[in-house]
Design a protein around this motif. Structure first.
Motif, PDB file in Angstrom:
ATOM      1  N   CYS A 119       0.830  -1.205   0.000  1.00 53.76           N
ATOM      2  CA  CYS A 119       0.000   0.000   0.000  1.00 53.76           C
ATOM      3  C   CYS A 119       0.865   1.255   0.000  1.00 53.76           C
ATOM      4  O   CYS A 119       2.092   1.172   0.050  1.00 53.76           O
ATOM      5  N   CYS A 123       0.802   3.600   8.244  1.00 56.74           N
ATOM      6  CA  CYS A 123       0.054   3.675   9.499  1.00 56.74           C
ATOM      7  C   CYS A 123       0.895   3.064  10.623  1.00 56.74           C
ATOM      8  O   CYS A 123       1.436   1.961  10.473  1.00 56.74           O
ATOM      9  N   TYR A 125       0.327   1.664  13.449  1.00 54.65           N
ATOM     10  CA  TYR A 125      -0.063   0.446  14.165  1.00 54.65           C
ATOM     11  C   TYR A 125      -0.003  -0.804  13.283  1.00 54.65           C
ATOM     12  O   TYR A 125      -0.177  -1.910  13.765  1.00 54.65           O
ATOM     13  N   CYS A 126       0.301  -0.627  11.990  1.00 55.12           N
ATOM     14  CA  CYS A 126       0.018  -1.691  11.023  1.00 55.12           C
ATOM     15  C   CYS A 126       1.184  -2.636  10.745  1.00 55.12           C
ATOM     16  O   CYS A 126       2.222  -2.227  10.227  1.00 55.12           O
ATOM     17  N   LYS A 129       1.799  -3.730   6.707  1.00 54.54           N
ATOM     18  CA  LYS A 129       2.752  -2.964   5.898  1.00 54.54           C
ATOM     19  C   LYS A 129       4.124  -3.627   5.937  1.00 54.54           C
ATOM     20  O   LYS A 129       4.828  -3.676   4.928  1.00 54.54           O
ATOM     21  N   GLN A 163      -5.193  -4.189  -0.114  1.00 56.33           N
ATOM     22  CA  GLN A 163      -5.213  -3.481   1.164  1.00 56.33           C
ATOM     23  C   GLN A 163      -5.900  -2.126   1.042  1.00 56.33           C
ATOM     24  O   GLN A 163      -6.440  -1.595   2.017  1.00 56.33           O
ATOM     25  N   ASN A 198      -8.926   3.451   1.515  1.00 57.90           N
ATOM     26  CA  ASN A 198      -8.646   4.473   2.519  1.00 57.90           C
ATOM     27  C   ASN A 198      -9.200   5.824   2.091  1.00 57.90           C
ATOM     28  O   ASN A 198      -9.127   6.171   0.910  1.00 57.90           O
TER      29      ASN A 198
HETATM   30  S1  SF4 Z   1      -2.205  -1.859   4.977  1.00 63.57           S
HETATM   31 FE1  SF4 Z   1      -3.713  -0.267   5.466  1.00 63.57          FE
HETATM   32  S2  SF4 Z   1      -3.479   0.077   7.648  1.00 63.57           S
HETATM   33 FE2  SF4 Z   1      -1.625  -0.960   6.925  1.00 63.57          FE
HETATM   34  S3  SF4 Z   1      -0.166   0.690   6.429  1.00 63.57           S
HETATM   35 FE3  SF4 Z   1      -1.267   0.161   4.587  1.00 63.57          FE
HETATM   36  S4  SF4 Z   1      -2.963   1.611   4.527  1.00 63.57           S
HETATM   37 FE4  SF4 Z   1      -2.195   1.602   6.599  1.00 63.57          FE
END
Ligand code: SF4
Length: 399
Positions: A119, A123, A125-126, A129, A163, A198
């Motif tokens: 993506c 983010c 928390y992700c 990624k 994603q 998103n």
């Molecule tokens: S997969 Fe989604 S939540 Fe994770 S970094 Fe990419 S945009 Fe953000």
């Protein structure tokens, strides 16, 4: 060789695991429903939260006890590959996003088309990624070829997934709108479900998105994560949009397609989320009343920036906040579904339900359970009268 398949997590992960299985069938291997009958087990893994990652590792251990070989794909294959290889030297790893497109699907009413992996987001928390990296879009020709192969095998619900669908093509000089127009040009009674996108990548294409969704093969359904109703929390999550932008997008979408089904995600308990921040999330959900709300309590993931933040919301408080959102959503979705009682509508019958019922989808992706158990209805559109509603599905009778 006989093989057994299990897939977990998001639609993308499940779709890629499915394609891996399709390719194994093409190589002459036989898929079985019971791991005890299989020589090899294939598991599509998810690591989105700690509990899930631990469950994946336990499941690999269990499958290893009944199958000679294990093929692990999905995000754990990439995030925890070294550790898995140390534990199970003979194990085969297929990295997340490295499953090639398959054009030999099996006969089914459902089919998935992964359109990219990775993506453009960062983010905090992700962990996805870290597993899937930066955006890599599949080329349009292979996407269309998979789409065609699914329609030829009788698929009636095609799930377009990755994603962030709104970022499709940004790395290969095309975009989601072009792809949607091409996929919508195939005639037939099928429907297409567009996967999560998103708000920051959807905003620049919102008008065209609504045009493409109106009177087309696309379900009138949008999955737009909010994550938090507080701009301060969104900033620390590095979500690249504001609450106001998310609200404006929803407002315009609903103006353009009034009966659209809105799905969203929220993460209660993010580090530093004050009671005030949380109240803002509650008030946004009270005002917007999304049809579907996926609630995931914050769970610090290794390697993410949020892991270094002080996780100062106690687990009891995370649970309390999560329950407040769950109860609020249950109340809102019941009220919203009650508005459909008494209408006549058309549904696409897609699967057997419980207790001699069948299940279908309206054009806005709402689930309708009908009191009819005729299997020959599968794949057909039927006109029904909505007779009742719960917070999760509608009930109806065939006219
Ligand atoms: S997969 Fe989604 S939540 Fe994770 S970094 Fe990419 S945009 Fe953000």
């Amino acid at each position: 060789m006989k093989f057994y398949v299990e897939a977990y997590g998001c639609t993308l992960n499940q779709g890629e695991t499915k394609m891996l299985a399709e390719k194994m069938v093409c190589q002459g291997h036989i898929e079985v429903d019971d791991p005890l009958e299989a020589d090899t087990a294939v598991i599509g893994t998810c690591v989105v939260i700690k509990k899930t990652e631990e469950r994946m590792k336990r499941r690999i251990q269990e499958l290893k006890e009944c199958c000679d070989d294990i093929i692990v794909t999905g995000c754990l294959a990439t995030i925890g590959g070294k550790e898995l290889k140390r534990a199970y030297p003979g194990l085969t790893l297929v990295d997340a996003g490295e499953v090639n497109m398959s054009f030999e699907p099996e006969h089914s009413l459902f089919g998935t088309v992964p359109i990219s992996t990775g993506c453009v987001g960062t983010c905090t928390y992700c962990i996805t990624k870290l597993a899937r990296g930066c955006l890599r879009s599949h080329d349009k020709e292979s996407i269309k070829r998979r789409f065609e192969s699914l329609l030829q095998k009788g698929v009636k619900e095609v799930r377009i997934t990755c994603q962030d669908t709104a970022s499709y093509g940004l790395d290969i000089d095309t975009n989601l709108i072009d792809l949607m127009k091409e996929l919508d040009s195939y005639s037939g009674e099928h429907r297409i479900r567009l996967g999560m996108m998103n708000p920051n990548t959807a905003l620049p294409i919102k008008e065209e998105l609504m045009e493409c969704m109106n009177d087309s093969h696309f379900y009138r359904f949008l999955h737009l994560p909010l994550q938090s109703g507080s701009n301060g929390v969104l900033k620390r999550m590095k979500r690249e949009y504001t609450v106001g932008q998310w609200m404006d997008l929803i407002r315009e979408v609903k103006k353009s397609i009034p009966d659209i089904t809105i799905s969203t995600d929220v993460i209660p308990g993010f580090p530093g989320e004050t009671k005030e921040d949380f109240k803002r999330t509650v008030s946004i959900l009270e005002e917007v009343k999304p049809d579907i709300v996926n609630i995931t309590r914050f769970s610090p993931r290794p390697g993410t920036k949020a892991m270094d933040m002080v996780d100062n919301i106690h687990s009891r408080e995370k649970k309390r906040r999560s329950k407040i959102l769950t109860d609020l959503h249950a109340e809102n979705s019941k009220k919203k579904n009650d508005e459909f009682v008494g209408i006549n509508t058309n549904i696409l019958v897609l699967e057997k339900g419980k207790n001699d019922t069948m299940m279908g989808r309206m054009n806005n992706y709402k689930v309708v359970v009908i009191d009819d158990n005729r299997h020959d209805l599968l794949g057909d559109w039927v006109e029904v009268k909505i007779t009742d509603a719960s917070g999760v599905y509608l009930s109806g009778t065939i006219n």
